[in-house]
Write an enzyme that holds these catalytic residues in place. Structure first.
Site, PDB file in Angstrom:
ATOM      1  N   SER A  90       0.852  -1.187   0.000  1.00  0.00           N
ATOM      2  CA  SER A  90       0.000   0.000   0.000  1.00  0.00           C
ATOM      3  C   SER A  90       0.887   1.236   0.000  1.00  0.00           C
ATOM      4  CB  SER A  90      -0.914   0.002   1.225  1.00  0.00           C
ATOM      5  OG  SER A  90      -1.752   1.132   1.225  1.00  0.00           O
ATOM      6  N   HIS A  94       2.284  12.268  -0.718  1.00  0.00           N
ATOM      7  CA  HIS A  94       1.808  13.646  -0.608  1.00  0.00           C
ATOM      8  C   HIS A  94       2.969  14.597  -0.923  1.00  0.00           C
ATOM      9  CE1 HIS A  94      -2.034  12.544   1.205  1.00  0.00           C
ATOM     10  NE2 HIS A  94      -1.388  11.758   2.048  1.00  0.00           N
ATOM     11  N   HIS A 104      -2.273   7.235  -4.810  1.00  0.00           N
ATOM     12  CA  HIS A 104      -2.468   6.053  -3.967  1.00  0.00           C
ATOM     13  C   HIS A 104      -2.365   4.800  -4.829  1.00  0.00           C
ATOM     14  CE1 HIS A 104      -5.567   2.943  -2.870  1.00  0.00           C
ATOM     15  NE2 HIS A 104      -4.818   2.900  -1.800  1.00  0.00           N
ATOM     16  N   ASN A 106      -2.566   0.353  -4.219  1.00  0.00           N
ATOM     17  CA  ASN A 106      -2.679  -0.798  -3.322  1.00  0.00           C
ATOM     18  C   ASN A 106      -2.864  -2.055  -4.160  1.00  0.00           C
ATOM     19  OD1 ASN A 106      -4.810  -2.729  -1.702  1.00  0.00           O
ATOM     20  ND2 ASN A 106      -3.237  -1.858  -0.370  1.00  0.00           N
ATOM     21  N   VAL A 107      -2.110  -3.091  -3.856  1.00  0.00           N
ATOM     22  CA  VAL A 107      -2.331  -4.413  -4.439  1.00  0.00           C
ATOM     23  C   VAL A 107      -2.266  -5.411  -3.295  1.00  0.00           C
ATOM     24  CG1 VAL A 107      -1.657  -4.032  -6.821  1.00  0.00           C
ATOM     25  CG2 VAL A 107       0.117  -4.435  -5.120  1.00  0.00           C
ATOM     26  N   ARG A 108      -3.207  -6.367  -3.265  1.00  0.00           N
ATOM     27  CA  ARG A 108      -3.322  -7.228  -2.087  1.00  0.00           C
ATOM     28  C   ARG A 108      -3.881  -8.599  -2.456  1.00  0.00           C
ATOM     29  NH1 ARG A 108      -6.977  -3.075  -2.076  1.00  0.00           N
ATOM     30  NH2 ARG A 108      -9.184  -3.638  -2.144  1.00  0.00           N
ATOM     31  N   HIS A 143      -4.611   7.822 -16.802  1.00  0.00           N
ATOM     32  CA  HIS A 143      -5.664   6.881 -17.176  1.00  0.00           C
ATOM     33  C   HIS A 143      -5.241   5.986 -18.343  1.00  0.00           C
ATOM     34  CE1 HIS A 143      -9.122   7.895 -14.611  1.00  0.00           C
ATOM     35  NE2 HIS A 143      -8.589   9.102 -14.570  1.00  0.00           N
ATOM     36  N   ARG A 259      -0.751  -2.636  12.720  1.00  0.00           N
ATOM     37  CA  ARG A 259       0.105  -1.622  13.320  1.00  0.00           C
ATOM     38  C   ARG A 259      -0.419  -0.236  12.947  1.00  0.00           C
ATOM     39  NH1 ARG A 259       5.111   1.051  12.070  1.00  0.00           N
ATOM     40  NH2 ARG A 259       6.420   1.277  13.926  1.00  0.00           N
TER      41      ARG A 259
END
Length: 299
Positions: A90, A94, A104, A106-108, A143, A259
């Site tokens: 993740s 800024h 941002h 995120n890969v999960r 995009h 955490r």
């Protein structure tokens, strides 16, 4: 199917992204390895007060437990009570400069198991762009890169599905406005087999640097003053509102005993709120709302 291959990829992705961002900023990221008392741990990579990034983090986590948190079973109530394994990367960045967008990624991967039952797995992730003073060239580039990452895994129909999902997901319902200009978002992905889903997830992760770095390379030296900085900190408030109220990753981390410092590294360091503020007509700030904080086909 093996979670070991996913973990190897995610650790490599974190290392590649951090190395590229350190080279761009010129400031090393802090490395903070941690363990989760209930099982698992992770590696937090963080920059604060860099030459370009005011704050940013790129986290890897691999956690497990005896019962799925509510945020992970909201769409799969039949998995409540199963043991789980979850891992992902993740990232939130800024920049100091208001002409450079927040971003941002995120890969999960999730896996839920129970004695005597077949394991259930799925992938999720995506990336989205949150500009303050957007440039059409930059938004179209972001995009187009996202689209290219998805096309090999279902063509334009799959891209449009994931793009539209992003527009719906990164939306502040209480404000009736998008968080930014969107990108990609998918979750509960397990159709087409493990290799197809893992391949799509890898493609999205690998597309991050070519999607974002060219934008900030073009805008990093654009001059700004107190007006632009003030608007940036005001719009950052929307980012905080979304992450604390709606973001599934934040909720999963907090509900699963993750955490806290690593989960909340996505928060911007300087934020302001105002009561019932609206931009003056005809200004660059109004243009953000009128031309960019609307759902569009950018490619």
């Amino acid at each position: 199917m093996t979670s070991a291959a996913v973990k190897t990829y995610l650790l490599g992705l974190q290392n590649r992204i951090v190395a590229a961002l350190e080279a761009f900023d010129g400031t090393p990221f802090r490395r903070d390895e941690w363990e989760r008392p209930a099982g698992g741990g992770g590696i937090t990579r963080l920059i604060e007060g860099g030459a370009f990034f005011e704050r940013g983090g790129c986290n890897f986590s691999h956690v497990m437990g005896d019962g799925m948190p509510a945020s992970a079973t909201a769409h799969r109530p039949e998995l409540a009570g199963r043991a789980f394994e979850a891992m992902g990367v993740s990232l939130v960045l800024h920049p100091h400069n208001p002409h450079c967008p927040t971003v941002h990624l995120n890969v999960r991967f999730f896996q839920a198991t129970a004695p005597g039952k077949e394991a259930v797995w799925w992938f999720g992730g995506g990336m989205d762009l949150t500009p303050y003073y957007p440039v059409e060239e930059d938004v179209r580039h972001f995009h187009a890169t996202c689209r290219a990452a998805v096309l090999p895994f279902g063509g334009d129909d799959e891209y449009r599905r994931i793009k539209a999902w992003c527009d719906r997901y990164f939306f502040l319902k209480h404000r009736n406005e998008p968080r930014g200009v969107g990108g990609l978002f998918f979750d509960d992905l397990n159709d087409g087999g493990f290799e197809r889903c893992f391949g799509l997830t890898r493609s999205v992760g690998d597309a991050f640097l070519p999607a974002y770095l060219p934008i900030v390379e073009r805008r990093r030296d654009v001059r700004y003053g107190e007006r632009e900085r003030d608007f940036q900190t005001y719009r950052r408030g929307r980012y905080v509102e979304f992450n604390l109220v709606f973001d599934r990753g934040t909720l999963f981390g907090l509900q699963s005993g993750g955490r806290t410092e690593s989960i909340l590294m996505s928060m911007p360091p300087v934020v302001t709120w105002r009561y019932d503020w609206h931009p003056d007509p005809g200004t660059a700030e109004a243009r953000l709302y009128e031309e960019y904080l609307v759902a569009k086909d950018w490619v």
